[in-house]
Design an enzyme around this catalytic site. Structure first.
Site, PDB file in Angstrom:
ATOM      1  N   THR A   1       0.822  -1.219   0.000  1.00 28.27           N
ATOM      2  CA  THR A   1       0.000   0.000   0.000  1.00 28.27           C
ATOM      3  C   THR A   1       0.860   1.275   0.000  1.00 28.27           C
ATOM      4  OG1 THR A   1      -1.569  -1.267   1.305  1.00 28.27           O
ATOM      5  CG2 THR A   1      -1.958   1.087   1.180  1.00 28.27           C
ATOM      6  N   GLU A   2       0.339   2.287  -0.705  1.00 25.32           N
ATOM      7  CA  GLU A   2       1.046   3.570  -0.798  1.00 25.32           C
ATOM      8  C   GLU A   2       0.117   4.689  -0.341  1.00 25.32           C
ATOM      9  OE1 GLU A   2       2.282   3.791  -4.902  1.00 25.32           O
ATOM     10  OE2 GLU A   2       3.701   2.127  -4.626  1.00 25.32           O
ATOM     11  N   PRO A   3       0.665   5.888  -0.128  1.00 24.55           N
ATOM     12  CA  PRO A   3      -0.210   6.984   0.318  1.00 24.55           C
ATOM     13  C   PRO A   3      -1.413   7.197  -0.619  1.00 24.55           C
ATOM     14  CG  PRO A   3       2.085   7.626   0.542  1.00 24.55           C
ATOM     15  CD  PRO A   3       2.084   6.284  -0.130  1.00 24.55           C
TER      16      PRO A   3
ATOM     17  N   GLN B   1     -21.650  -4.746  23.767  1.00 25.47           N
ATOM     18  CA  GLN B   1     -23.022  -4.491  24.215  1.00 25.47           C
ATOM     19  C   GLN B   1     -23.343  -5.277  25.483  1.00 25.47           C
ATOM     20  OE1 GLN B   1     -24.462  -2.209  22.458  1.00 25.47           O
ATOM     21  NE2 GLN B   1     -26.315  -2.101  23.701  1.00 25.47           N
TER      22      GLN B   1
ATOM     23  N   GLU C   1      -5.670  -6.779   3.961  1.00 24.75           N
ATOM     24  CA  GLU C   1      -5.558  -7.899   2.988  1.00 24.75           C
ATOM     25  C   GLU C   1      -6.650  -7.799   1.925  1.00 24.75           C
ATOM     26  OE1 GLU C   1      -2.862  -9.113   3.595  1.00 24.75           O
ATOM     27  OE2 GLU C   1      -2.703  -8.895   5.759  1.00 24.75           O
TER      28      GLU C   1
ATOM     29  N   HIS D   1     -21.316  -6.265  27.684  1.00 31.35           N
ATOM     30  CA  HIS D   1     -20.526  -5.738  28.802  1.00 31.35           C
ATOM     31  C   HIS D   1     -20.967  -4.333  29.213  1.00 31.35           C
ATOM     32  CE1 HIS D   1     -17.760  -9.057  27.844  1.00 31.35           C
ATOM     33  NE2 HIS D   1     -17.171  -8.835  28.996  1.00 31.35           N
ATOM     34  N   GLY D   2     -21.839  -3.697  28.445  1.00 28.34           N
ATOM     35  CA  GLY D   2     -22.263  -2.340  28.793  1.00 28.34           C
ATOM     36  C   GLY D   2     -21.056  -1.410  28.891  1.00 28.34           C
TER      37      GLY D   2
ATOM     38  N   ILE E   1       2.367   0.109   6.781  1.00 28.50           N
ATOM     39  CA  ILE E   1       3.061  -1.169   6.705  1.00 28.50           C
ATOM     40  C   ILE E   1       3.196  -1.775   8.108  1.00 28.50           C
ATOM     41  CG2 ILE E   1       5.150  -2.368   5.901  1.00 28.50           C
ATOM     42  CD1 ILE E   1       3.211  -0.977   3.750  1.00 28.50           C
TER      43      ILE E   1
ATOM     44  N   SER F   1      -6.681   0.011  -2.587  1.00 33.17           N
ATOM     45  CA  SER F   1      -7.374  -1.097  -3.259  1.00 33.17           C
ATOM     46  C   SER F   1      -6.919  -1.269  -4.713  1.00 33.17           C
ATOM     47  CB  SER F   1      -8.884  -0.849  -3.242  1.00 33.17           C
ATOM     48  OG  SER F   1      -9.321  -0.626  -1.922  1.00 33.17           O
TER      49      SER F   1
END
Ligand SMILES: Cc1cc2nc3c(=O)[nH]c(=O)nc-3n(C[C@H](O)[C@H](O)[C@H](O)COP(=O)(O)OP(=O)(O)OC[C@H]3O[C@@H](n4cnc5c(N)ncnc54)[C@H](O)[C@@H]3O)c2cc1C
Lengths: 82, 391
Positions: free
Chosen positions: B122-124, B329, B356, B331-332, B153, B128
């Site tokens: 991936t680049e700036p 949820q 990925e 566990h509130g 990365i 996708s």
């Protein structure tokens, strides 16, 4: 194995993914957009399983996979080496 | 059903994670760092190269055993899972596509965890749309010069070597780039929603000199084969890792719902809580089936393994995000506090829907490639020989 059998079998493997698009043994299936990256990987696994060899880094030239004829040549070469 | 060997391998993973990762994971998350000593300990137990043969420094585990390790790692710490993932992706690329010289130099060292790796695609400006990356190599003398920037990365902060995706002109290439290459700089990234201790970094390559031997596979095969195979393994790891998140969240929710009392009874007796828990248990069981199915196909090197792994990753990450939400949820307010691990898992699960290949990318792949099975079946039915999709 007859070389033509290879391209015939590869066609049989690819056709369901390609729907009704017609392509010749010398058409560039990547350039036509018929094969995406997922299919390219599936194709590698299909060839390795069907013809019982392993591809190596040196085979990884997309040129080798662009047409059915080239795939057939690659497989024939690999089988010759085995 | 697991074999005796798979059960033993799972036990090895459980014991390691329970002893060294589960008690520390929240502290790592808060400190934004996993101590190298933990990775060294993992390496010492051979847990960073399990799927490589014993002759090459690995443990020779089968695909499902490796998946079970990913599950246990995910249940302990998603950040640790992401380090295991990117390291394994590079290891896999070297094992599958490396030249004899590359294997000689890197394989044993990566499999034993002496060398730790990251995966840089991936680049700036490119995520996708990965086939349009701009990092490039230019031939120079007998080797190359590498120029470009990579972003997000995982483990970039500490990795000893990077599997870098770049291009030569229009052709994709994959390269092994050691950290000490002149011109390579690493800028740590912080302020993340999840994966906070995964050591994310931005990597800049400023005219880095590389020998010809840095190239993995051939020029032109970098994306369709090397990166794709690595990403396939990455999806496999993340799918199982999500299964770990799902199981851990379900366990914590069940235990908490039994203990926490409101309106004079444990909240487990309130039917709307049971609905949440039923959804979690169903999610856990269905994702386990998808993951095990992908593992069986991977082990047999079946072409369908690629699609089934994508399906497993897509379903597992969606389910993990939903199940972790349910756990918060149940566990509130406690679920919103770092006193519980579900708070961390809720944030980490969300990341799994993006890495990925984002879930939208998985959907496109599943629909386009999965449709073939149905078209085949439609044709068979037309001919009167249909035997059922998925049969
Ligand atoms: C914690 C973390 C760790 C990471 N680790 C690594 C790593 O180790 N190595 C590495 O190379 N990368 C890594 N990444 C980057 C990750 O792979 C990318 O974030 C991912 O591929 C998505 O790219 P993007 O973020 O640029 O989103 P974009 O590609 O900009 O997409 C933005 C949104 O648009 C959607 N979208 C894009 N195109 C389409 C389309 N055609 N149809 C429908 N929807 C679309 C996406 O699904 C997403 O929802 C990491 C990211 C994170 C958050």
């Amino acid at each position: 194995m007859q070389a033509e059998t290879i391209s015939h079998e590869v066609r049989g493997f690819l056709e369901p993914y390609i729907d009704d698009t017609e392509f010749s043994n010398d058409d560039d299936i990547f350039e036509m957009g018929l094969v995406n990256s997922l299919m390219a990987m599936q194709l590698v696994l299909f060839l390795e399983k069907r013809y019982a060899f392993k591809f190596e880094g040196a085979d990884l030239d997309l040129v080798n996979f662009r047409t059915l004829t080239r795939i057939q040549d690659l497989v024939t070469r690999k089988l010759g080496k085995a | 059903m697991l074999t005796t060997e798979q059960r033993q391998n799972r036990e090895t993973a459980v014991r390691f994670m329970q002893a060294h990762a589960v008690p520390q994971a929240t502290a790592w998350d808060e400190q934004g760092e996993i101590p190298r000593a933990i990775l060294t300990r993992m390496a010492d137990q051979g847990l960073l190269g399990t799927f490589i043969g014993t002759g090459q420094g690995g443990r020779g585990w089968d695909a499902l055993s490796f998946g079970l390790l990913c599950e246990q790692t995910g249940a302990a710490s998603a950040s640790l899972l992401s380090i295991l993932t990117v390291h394994s992706m590079t290891l896999q690329a070297v094992a599958q596509w490396g030249t004899p010289e590359q294997k000689q130099r890197w394989l044993q060292s990566l499999a034993t965890g002496k060398t730790l790796a990251a995966f840089a695609l991936t680049e700036p400006d490119i995520g996708s749309d990965a086939s349009n990356i701009t990092t490039r190599i230019e031939p120079e003398g007998t080797g190359y010069r590498l120029t470009g920037r990579k972003k997000w990365i995982s483990f970039g902060r500490h990795a000893d070597v990077f599997l870098v995706m770049a291009r030569q002109d229009k052709l994709p290439v994959a390269l092994l780039v050691p950290r000490d290459t002149p011109g390579l700089t690493v800028a740590p990234m912080t302020g993340l929603l999840g994966f906070r201790s995964a050591g994310l970094a931005e990597i800049t390559f400023d005219n880095c000199p590389l020998p010809a031997a840095a190239l993995v596979g051939r020029i032109g095969g970098g994306f369709s084969h090397v990166a794709s195979a690595s990403l396939d393994l990455g999806r496999f790891c993340v799918a199982f890792g999500c299964l770990g998140i799902i199981e851990a969240c379900t366990l914590d929710a069940v235990v908490y719902a039994r203990r926490r009392r409101q309106f004079g009874v444990p909240i487990f007796q309130h039917e709307l809580i049971l609905e949440l828990i039923a959804d979690m248990i169903t999610g856990a069981k269905s994702v386990r089936q998808l993951c095990y199915h992908a593992a069986a196909l991977r082990q047999a090197a079946e072409p369908e393994s690629i699609l089934e792994t994508t399906v497993a990753k897509y379903a597992a990450s969606r389910t993990a995000a939903r199940v972790a939400g349910n756990a918060v949820q149940v566990h509130g307010a406690m679920g919103c506090s770092s006193q519980t691990r579900v708070e961390r898992m809720f944030r980490d699960a969300r990341i799994c829907e993006i890495i990925e290949g984002s879930n939208q990318m998985q959907q496109l792949m599943i629909a386009r490639n999965g449709a073939a099975e149905y078209l085949r079946e439609a044709r068979r039915l037309e001919k009167g020989t249909g035997d059922g999709v998925g049969a």
